[in-house]
Scaffold this motif. Sequence first.
Motif, short mmCIF file in Angstrom:
data_model
loop_
_atom_site.label_atom_id
_atom_site.label_comp_id
_atom_site.label_asym_id
_atom_site.label_seq_id
_atom_site.Cartn_x
_atom_site.Cartn_y
_atom_site.Cartn_z
N ARG A 42 98.44 58.82 68.96
CA ARG A 42 99.04 58.19 70.14
C ARG A 42 100.51 57.79 69.89
O ARG A 42 101.02 56.85 70.50
CB ARG A 42 98.25 56.96 70.60
N VAL A 43 101.18 58.53 69.02
CA VAL A 43 102.56 58.20 68.65
C VAL A 43 103.50 58.35 69.84
O VAL A 43 104.32 57.48 70.13
CB VAL A 43 103.03 59.08 67.47
N VAL A 44 103.37 59.45 70.56
CA VAL A 44 104.25 59.71 71.72
C VAL A 44 104.05 58.63 72.77
O VAL A 44 105.03 58.10 73.33
CB VAL A 44 103.97 61.11 72.30
N LEU A 45 102.80 58.30 73.03
CA LEU A 45 102.50 57.28 74.04
C LEU A 45 103.01 55.91 73.61
O LEU A 45 103.61 55.17 74.41
CB LEU A 45 100.99 57.24 74.29
N GLN A 46 102.80 55.55 72.34
CA GLN A 46 103.28 54.26 71.86
C GLN A 46 104.79 54.16 71.97
O GLN A 46 105.33 53.11 72.35
CB GLN A 46 102.84 54.06 70.40
N ASN A 47 105.48 55.24 71.63
CA ASN A 47 106.95 55.24 71.73
C ASN A 47 107.41 55.08 73.17
O ASN A 47 108.39 54.38 73.46
CB ASN A 47 107.52 56.52 71.13
#
Length: 533
Positions: A42-47
């Motif tokens: 979920r890196v893209v979403l967290q960013n």
Amino acid sequence: MDFARPSSSNSSWKSLCNVVEYSGIFDSEYRQPHSRCIENTRVVLQNRITRVLDQRDRTNIWLNGLAGVGKTSIAFTIAEKMKAAERLAGTFFFSPKHAQKTAAIIPTIAYQLVLAFPRVREDIVKAIKRDDMLLSPGKSHADQLWELVIKPLQILRFREHPYTIIIDALDECLSSEEAARLVTLLTEALAGSALPFIHIIFTSRPEAHILAARPSGVHEIILTTRDKDTIRDVHLFLRASLEKTRTIRPTVFGQPPIPWPSKDEFETLAFKAGGLFIYAAMAVNFISAPGHHPQKRLDLLLCEKSAVVADIDQLYRQIIGTSEDSLVQCQLLASIIHLARPLPLAELQEIFHRNKKSFAVMLEAFSPVILNDGVGHVEIYHASLRDFMSDPQRSKEYHINDAQAHEHLACCCLHLFLRQSPPSTSYPFWAWNKHLSMAHPSPRLRKLLDQFTGKTLPRWVQAPGDSHIHYTYSTLRQARRTCLSLKWIKGPSDIVVAWHIHKAFKEIAKSHDKCSRNWANSQIRSRPRNIAV
């Protein structure tokens, strides 16, 4: 750094602590095991979320998606990041696992504000001291928010960094009206220019009655099971989880462990999971269950063909289908789901005494979908199981309707009363009437109620005990209402039962009124008298 000002009294602070709903705080021990995003997912979403939270404005975020897509894990992970950066103002994570009250939301946020910014403590305790009713359930939420949150925050208005408040799972415990009031109250009050920049994150399922509460101008993020990044993250989660199973089971996979699963098996399982994290988590729980061979459990999952990706219903049916007596154990599972609050294992063993063996087997068979470490409360792993069990179109032959579940719980409570008086656990004492009011009036329940009112209830009335009078009064009042209804009275024996309960209620009401008068008189005597000089 903030420095707390000395307070003239700790009583107001203790009053606040007494009404805080600790299960609503994101990292509370009541919420264990904590649901967070695993590393590199979920890196893209967290960013994307963090970019909004870094803005010096008042943009709010609405994160919505189907059950099981990972909304709570994302909210928890963002809360951890904001807390580490000293930018978390407060959280409230709703959960049907806990008996949470809407009246506790604002005091709980105020409590967290003091922990994050000790400078606001004095303003909050002064507000509580000025108004004895400020923390009462009947107090206006707008007044509470103004005194406990808005006014104290005004001293932080020159802070450089924006802060975050997170409200998770609006759809879990609130009606559409309650959700709309809460959202409107928070978004309008926290938009004031005299406050520091505060972003609010709301999460919910995309249900119409909840989305109707969505304010205009909110930054909406929709989580789907078809998003490429989400599907990739679910695959990473599956790979890491199965690798862990492979390495910690040397008796099965050897040392060093042999490669497992095969490429085709993994791809088939990953396809079935799609972009639904809860499917992947349940599948891993099922495959890795102690006492079972992981390969055989994996084969069971893969042998069923599904035309739908991330078919959580099929997974639940497969897990239930592996139990020895699925219908009996489904009744016990439905009973756990319909409890007024989660209970420890020891209390459940007392309540389900007559089904003790089936209960133990059920806990083992359904271990992939039930949290039970033998120490804490026994509860379902995810809210999607409640949805599955309550919908006959989804659970099919495993469906237990609400009235049947409450009938079983009411019978268990009455069995315990007949076996133990007083009961060894408090739950049946204050919840039996609630289950009775929602139960199907079966012959079994009628018979037990007849035995209880004829044998045990008279002893309750004769020696209620001062500490139990209020509860006995409340439970009998509701039980009387239930047993005098047309749903219950079908014959002469039902009239006799209703008469016994009515008679017991009238007797206990006299003791209740006497205790109330004594308490009121003691309060009057304890007040300081004005002495003329």
